[in-house]
Design a protein around this motif. Sequence first.
Motif, mmCIF file in Angstrom:
data_model
loop_
_atom_site.group_PDB
_atom_site.id
_atom_site.type_symbol
_atom_site.label_atom_id
_atom_site.label_comp_id
_atom_site.label_asym_id
_atom_site.label_seq_id
_atom_site.Cartn_x
_atom_site.Cartn_y
_atom_site.Cartn_z
ATOM 1 N N GLU A 252 0.983 -1.345 -0.060
ATOM 2 C CA GLU A 252 -0.121 -0.077 0.180
ATOM 3 C C GLU A 252 0.968 1.299 -0.472
ATOM 4 O O GLU A 252 0.435 2.733 -0.148
ATOM 5 C CB GLU A 252 -0.976 -0.236 1.512
ATOM 6 N N VAL A 283 -1.428 8.001 0.873
ATOM 7 C CA VAL A 283 -3.391 6.965 0.399
ATOM 8 C C VAL A 283 -4.164 7.930 0.531
ATOM 9 O O VAL A 283 -4.522 8.869 0.371
ATOM 10 C CB VAL A 283 -3.355 6.388 2.072
ATOM 11 N N GLN A 287 -8.533 3.507 -1.238
ATOM 12 C CA GLN A 287 -7.504 2.676 -0.161
ATOM 13 C C GLN A 287 -7.972 2.972 1.384
ATOM 14 O O GLN A 287 -7.864 1.362 1.746
ATOM 15 C CB GLN A 287 -5.761 3.350 -0.145
ATOM 16 N N LYS A 291 -9.322 -0.299 3.219
ATOM 17 C CA LYS A 291 -8.444 -1.491 4.090
ATOM 18 C C LYS A 291 -9.223 -0.721 5.979
ATOM 19 O O LYS A 291 -9.082 -1.304 7.050
ATOM 20 C CB LYS A 291 -6.753 0.083 4.128
#
Length: 420
Positions: A252, A283, A287, A291
């Motif tokens: 990531e 990010v 994302q 997540k």
Amino acid sequence: MAEEKKNIPKLRFREFTGDNANAWELRKLGEVGKALSGVGFPNSEQGGKSGIPFYKVSDMNIKGNEHEMTTANNYVTNEQISRKKWTPIKNVPAIFFAKVGAAVLLNRKRLCRKPFLMDNNTMAYSMDQNYLNADFSKSLFETINLASLVQVGALPSYNAQDIENIKIAIPNLNEQKKIACYFKNIDSLIALHQRMLDEYKTLKKTMLSKMFPKNSEKYPELRFSGFTDAWELRKLGEVGKALSGVGFPNSEQGGKSGIPFYKVSDMNIKGNEHEMTTANNYVTNEQISRKKWTPIKNVPAIFFAKVGAAVLLNRKRLCRKPFLMDNNTMAYSMDQNYLNADFSKSLFETINLASLVQVGALPSYNAQDIENIKIAIPNLNEQKKIACYFKNIDSLIALHQRELELLKTLKKTMLQQMFV
């Protein structure tokens, strides 16, 4: 700019270009000077405060000895010199440096203008002034990587012959003096900004100790006029909340846009010395959603390490914009009804977080440890005055740090350009 020829530097002063652009002379150091090793210095002979300086590697760390050796931790008398049959180095100026041990790898050199002795972990190069100007030689030695000479063994080391075999190129003495003057001026500016930087750091440390109460006291030693009320005793958990970071998989990482995802290493980024203004990783909302991360939006907050060796560095940074952080870090999100952001940054600088570490495989602490810390806080008006004072000091520290780095970069560049 000089025409490129063999044994001519890329950059020269105007009077040494054109028809006067003579090539520099190729020599070995041993042809224009001599390398000398030090002697044993028993503990029983050390500690003297008068006489001839007896230098050790550690004397290069003495304040004021950053470029020239002007003082020492040990001096020896004529009686000691006679009894021990020592021979002071009187053929000065000379360049002083380490010759054995880890200090060799630091590649430091100092100019000595007065007679001296030195211990057997050090060496000096005594120049022939018919060929070499003292200050030019100091700059010349800064272009030489002595660490590259080390012999493989239990300890890094080299000998006098290694030094004397080094090949150099030197101009005439007039050009040497011009070059020496240029670098001496840069060294003076570096010393000035280093001195100012050290003074402001000392001032900040002193004022933090005087302008914040000690040991659960309610009154600081120093205050701005007009403020006399007792400070309120609280725990950090009563006026804010400690938050831990989350896992940040390698897959990531590497994003360049979005919300910053801070790691401990981001504190080392230029510009992040006091506040986190940039990150190595960002990010996206996609994302974050995928997540199930929860960005810290209750800012300002104080960011710091919570696990690992970085804890012992005791560094803190202010975050003014929403962010995420990895699970080696922690943040303290303050209640702005009680705490001013910049005041909180200075308050945290009075707290030794390293003292909280739990005994284990890695130094660490948890959110409860942070929230249980006892603090004293004044009203918001006094907080703002204190915050402004320390913010100004931080700006001056940043200014001199920036100037220092620019000058060091300039010196490094010019050493490459002005020497063959």
